[in-house]
Scaffold this active site. Structure first.
Site, PDB file in Angstrom:
ATOM      1  N   HIS A 164     -39.532 -30.125  23.250  1.00 39.44           N
ATOM      2  CA  HIS A 164     -40.231 -31.074  23.838  1.00 39.44           C
ATOM      3  C   HIS A 164     -41.323 -30.681  24.869  1.00 39.44           C
ATOM      4  CE1 HIS A 164     -37.199 -33.042  21.547  1.00 39.44           C
ATOM      5  NE2 HIS A 164     -38.265 -34.038  21.390  1.00 39.44           N
TER       6      HIS A 164
ATOM      7  N   ARG B 100     -40.321 -45.407  15.724  1.00 38.41           N
ATOM      8  CA  ARG B 100     -38.948 -44.709  15.517  1.00 38.41           C
ATOM      9  C   ARG B 100     -37.933 -45.363  16.579  1.00 38.41           C
ATOM     10  NH1 ARG B 100     -38.142 -38.433  16.162  1.00 38.41           N
ATOM     11  NH2 ARG B 100     -38.305 -39.033  18.265  1.00 38.41           N
TER      12      ARG B 100
ATOM     13  N   GLU C 201     -35.130 -35.494   8.078  1.00 36.57           N
ATOM     14  CA  GLU C 201     -35.216 -34.202   8.847  1.00 36.57           C
ATOM     15  C   GLU C 201     -33.939 -33.403   9.170  1.00 36.57           C
ATOM     16  OE1 GLU C 201     -35.910 -35.697  12.991  1.00 36.57           O
ATOM     17  OE2 GLU C 201     -34.704 -37.333  12.753  1.00 36.57           O
TER      18      GLU C 201
ATOM     19  N   ASN D 132     -39.782 -30.758  12.505  1.00 42.49           N
ATOM     20  CA  ASN D 132     -39.199 -29.741  13.687  1.00 42.49           C
ATOM     21  C   ASN D 132     -37.494 -29.819  13.285  1.00 42.49           C
ATOM     22  OD1 ASN D 132     -41.736 -30.272  14.534  1.00 42.49           O
ATOM     23  ND2 ASN D 132     -41.152 -31.978  15.966  1.00 42.49           N
ATOM     24  N   ASP D 133     -37.259 -30.950  13.107  1.00 40.18           N
ATOM     25  CA  ASP D 133     -35.787 -30.972  13.022  1.00 40.18           C
ATOM     26  C   ASP D 133     -35.248 -30.292  11.619  1.00 40.18           C
ATOM     27  OD1 ASP D 133     -34.155 -31.767  15.481  1.00 40.18           O
ATOM     28  OD2 ASP D 133     -35.225 -33.609  15.141  1.00 40.18           O
TER      29      ASP D 133
ATOM     30  N   ARG E  81     -34.021 -25.238  17.876  1.00 42.50           N
ATOM     31  CA  ARG E  81     -35.582 -25.329  18.307  1.00 42.50           C
ATOM     32  C   ARG E  81     -35.722 -25.180  19.964  1.00 42.50           C
ATOM     33  NH1 ARG E  81     -36.579 -31.772  17.229  1.00 42.50           N
ATOM     34  NH2 ARG E  81     -38.309 -31.488  18.377  1.00 42.50           N
TER      35      ARG E  81
ATOM     36  N   CYS F  22     -44.302 -36.036  10.199  1.00 40.98           N
ATOM     37  CA  CYS F  22     -44.702 -36.466  11.836  1.00 40.98           C
ATOM     38  C   CYS F  22     -44.167 -35.085  12.600  1.00 40.98           C
ATOM     39  CB  CYS F  22     -44.229 -37.609  12.458  1.00 40.98           C
ATOM     40  SG  CYS F  22     -42.536 -37.872  11.818  1.00 40.98           S
TER      41      CYS F  22
HETATM   42  C1  PEP Z   1     -39.111 -33.951  14.273  1.00 39.54           C
HETATM   43  O1  PEP Z   1     -37.985 -33.635  14.207  1.00 39.54           O
HETATM   44  O2  PEP Z   1     -39.693 -33.370  13.098  1.00 39.54           O
HETATM   45  C2  PEP Z   1     -39.669 -34.981  14.732  1.00 39.54           C
HETATM   46  C3  PEP Z   1     -40.913 -35.379  14.665  1.00 39.54           C
HETATM   47  O3  PEP Z   1     -38.945 -35.600  15.750  1.00 39.54           O
HETATM   48  P1  PEP Z   1     -38.691 -35.183  17.267  1.00 39.54           P
HETATM   49  O4  PEP Z   1     -39.440 -33.853  17.223  1.00 39.54           O
HETATM   50  O5  PEP Z   1     -38.986 -36.145  18.252  1.00 39.54           O
HETATM   51  O6  PEP Z   1     -37.090 -34.685  16.961  1.00 39.54           O
HETATM   52 MG    MG Z   2     -36.566 -34.973  15.175  1.00 43.38          MG
END
Ligand code: PEP
Ligand code: MG
Length: 571
Positions: free
Chosen positions: A187, A330, A429, A452-453, A463, A500
């Site tokens: 984040h 979301r 994800e 990302n996940d 991550r 996303c």
């Molecule tokens: C992801 O996991 O790719 C995502 C967009 O959600 P976050 O990064 O908020 O976990």
């Molecule tokens: Mg995510």
């Protein structure tokens, strides 16, 4: 001059002085002083230094923070109190202890005395005394001060930064972030990108060298830090930064035009946002809507969850910014690396594999219901879509859909206006959701791939852990293959697919994602001008050829090298 290779987590280049940011409270250890007079001199110097720092902060805060200035004035007054210093000096001599310990003890006694006063104003000053105590302890420990204290534009160095730390800094004075912890999809990275601040991480073992350096170059695109750069190096990077700015300006001029491929296919380019302010920014950068509204930012850093009305008001303001353009909200995604204190969640050994996202909401009706009510009400007359995070099984979708039906029924019954036709989707994800995409597609109106996940779970690389974050590269063929599978399953079922994760904002990924069949790309707003520019360079067929070529390559590194070679300037 020393060059350090590290993780690139937010693009851009910075050159400037380093500023150590510490969030930990320093606790001084008691030690016998070999030379008490020397200890007293060190303390006096530290107090003088703290005063100089405070004076600079005070002047700056008068210029741009107004309300904060009086806090620093109060801090200066504490440091100017001669009786206090005299008392501490006596303890150093009398007890033969080190300056840090005597200072901490003396200030704590003073703070406690203030706190016990009847006068509320004086009692509140106890916090100032503790703040000042820490300020001097930090100087004694060779550290610098808190985020509000930036006297000049600086590169911030920190062990780690929470989302609230990241946004507390005066944006105009932050040149870059360098952290020990945090990967490319952490984040810190997401927020730095949103703020347009270059950032690197994975610097844990180099913290001491960073502490001793005075200036640095940070290359947030290549993942590099150069400590104490010589003049020629500084000049090289300053001109690279100027070239980058120039490139951005050019792309920015075209950013309100749609992203249409050379053969006429329009790709929807939308933004990832987390607040009303982000929404306004996103429009400026050419967003055609929102592909991911991270609603958890409303729920973090507070002692109780927001009410339905508070949520309604924020969601409504965001939807109004976008008029009839799509906004994908979301539902709450907390847990994992985003805890909320008021939920009293159990300590988990593997929080990323634990109660997060939809798993948490489905166990907490008191969170799910008000959020769905607020969203559906706010979406009335707008183009709202709702999606659930961290879905791993069909059972979870069915349960979530059941909640939506229930809330709609209640709104209907009470005659409350709401978004009747809001599409309902899920984030893909978790690998099981990607693999079972054909099964899940029957239950929803759309998918949004969270790379990302999806990467961290597919490659089993946390991550947020810089030691393994390189594994969780969304360009790994395994992840790209899953994206291809999800697109195919979705299109066969007649639903659309967005993406996303941070991959969506990577310029080199655009032709691959287009070729794999992603319909909507959502990203940090600042990436939009570049990604649109990139989409306009290809035909769908060319993109498909590129996608099928990269699926045959054997590693993320090979894929990145190949895609970079396709850029007009070779990267
Ligand atoms: C992801 O996991 O790719 C995502 C967009 O959600 P976050 O990064 O908020 O976990
Ligand atoms: Mg995510």
């Amino acid at each position: 001059m020393q060059e350090i290779k590290c993780l690139a987590i937010s693009p851009g280049i910075a050159v400037g002085p380093l500023f150590f940011y510490s969030t930990t409270v320093i606790k001084a250890e008691k030690q016998a002083a070999a030379d008490p007079e020397q200890e007293i001199r060190c303390l006096e110097e530290a107090i003088e230094q703290a005063k100089v720092d405070l004076q600079a902060v005070l002047e700056n805060s008068r210029k741009d923070l107004a309300g904060e200035a009086e806090i620093f004035e109060a801090h200066l007054m504490v440091l100017d109190d001669p009786v206090l210093l005299e008392q501490v000096a006596e303890d150093i001599r009398g007890l033969g202890v080190n300056a840090e310990y005597a200072w901490q003890q003396g200030m704590e006694k003073f703070a406690e005395m203030m706190a016990s006063m009847e006068d509320e104003y004086m009692a509140a000053r106890a916090a100032d005394v503790r703040d000042v105590s820490q300020r001097v302890l930090r100087v004694l420990a060779g550290e610098q001060q808190d985020g509000r204290s930036l006297a000049q534009p600086s590169i911030i160095v920190a062990h780690e930064l929470t989302p609230s730390d990241t946004v507390t800094f005066d944006r105009s004075k932050v040149l870059a972030f360098c952290t020990a912890e945090g990967g490319p999809t952490s984040h810190v990275s997401i927020l730095s990108k949103a703020l347009g601040i270059p950032a690197v991480s994975g610097l844990g073992q180099y913290m001491e060298q960073l502490r001793q350096a005075s200036t640095a170059v940070v290359d947030g695109s290549a993942g590099k830090v150069i400590l104490n750069p010589d003049e020629a190096t500084q000049r090289t990077y300053i001109s690279r930064r100027a070239a980058l700015d120039e490139k951005f300006k050019r792309a920015f001029q075209e950013t309100t035009r749609p992203a249409v491929t050379r053969d006429g296919k329009q790709v929807e380019v939308v933004a990832n946002i987390g607040s009303v302010k982000d929404a306004r920014e996103a429009v400026k950068y050419g967003a055609e809507g929102v592909g991911l509204l991270r609603t958890e930012f409303l729920f973090l850093d507070r002692t109780e969850p927001p009410t339905e009305e508070e949520q309604y008001s924020v969601y409504r303001q965001i939807l109004e910014v976008f008029g009839d353009r799509p906004v994908v909200a979301r539902t709450l995604d907390i847990g994992g690396d985003k805890p909320a204190s008021y939920l009293h969640m159990n300590e988990e050994l593997n929080p990323f594999l634990g109660v997060r996202g939809a798993r948490l909401e489905l166990q907490h009706e008191e969170l799910m219901i008000p959020q769905l009510r607020a969203l559906l009400r706010a979406g009335e007359g707008h183009n709202l879509k709702i999606m659930f995070p961290m879905i791993s099984t069909i059972g979870e979708i069915r349960q979530a859909n059941e909640y939506v039906r229930r809330v709609k029924g209640e709104l209907e019954a009470s005659g409350t206006p709401y978004a009747r036709n809001a599409e309902i989707g899920i984030m893909v994800e978790v690998p099981s959701a990607a693999i079972n995409a054909d099964i899940l597609a029957k239950e929803v109106d759309f998918f949004s791939i969270g790379t990302n996940d999806l990467s961290q779970y597919t490659l089993a690389g946390d991550r947020t852990n810089p030691h393994v974050a390189h594994l969780a590269d969304s360009m790994d063929p395994s992840v790209l293959r899953l994206i291809g599978m999800v697109c195919k399953a979705a299109h066969e079922a007649g639903i659309w697919v967005g993406l996303c994760g941070e991959l969506g904002g990577e310029v080199i990924a655009a032709p691959v994602l287009l070729g794999l069949g992603v319909d909507e790309l959502s990203m940090n707003p600042r990436a939009i001008p570049f990604v649109k520019e990139q989409i306009r360079r290809y035909t769908v067929e060319e993109a498909q050829r590129i996608a099928s070529h990269v699926l045959g390559l054997s590693s993320a590194a090979d894929i990145r090298a190949y895609l970079t070679s396709l850029l007009p300037d070779g990267g």
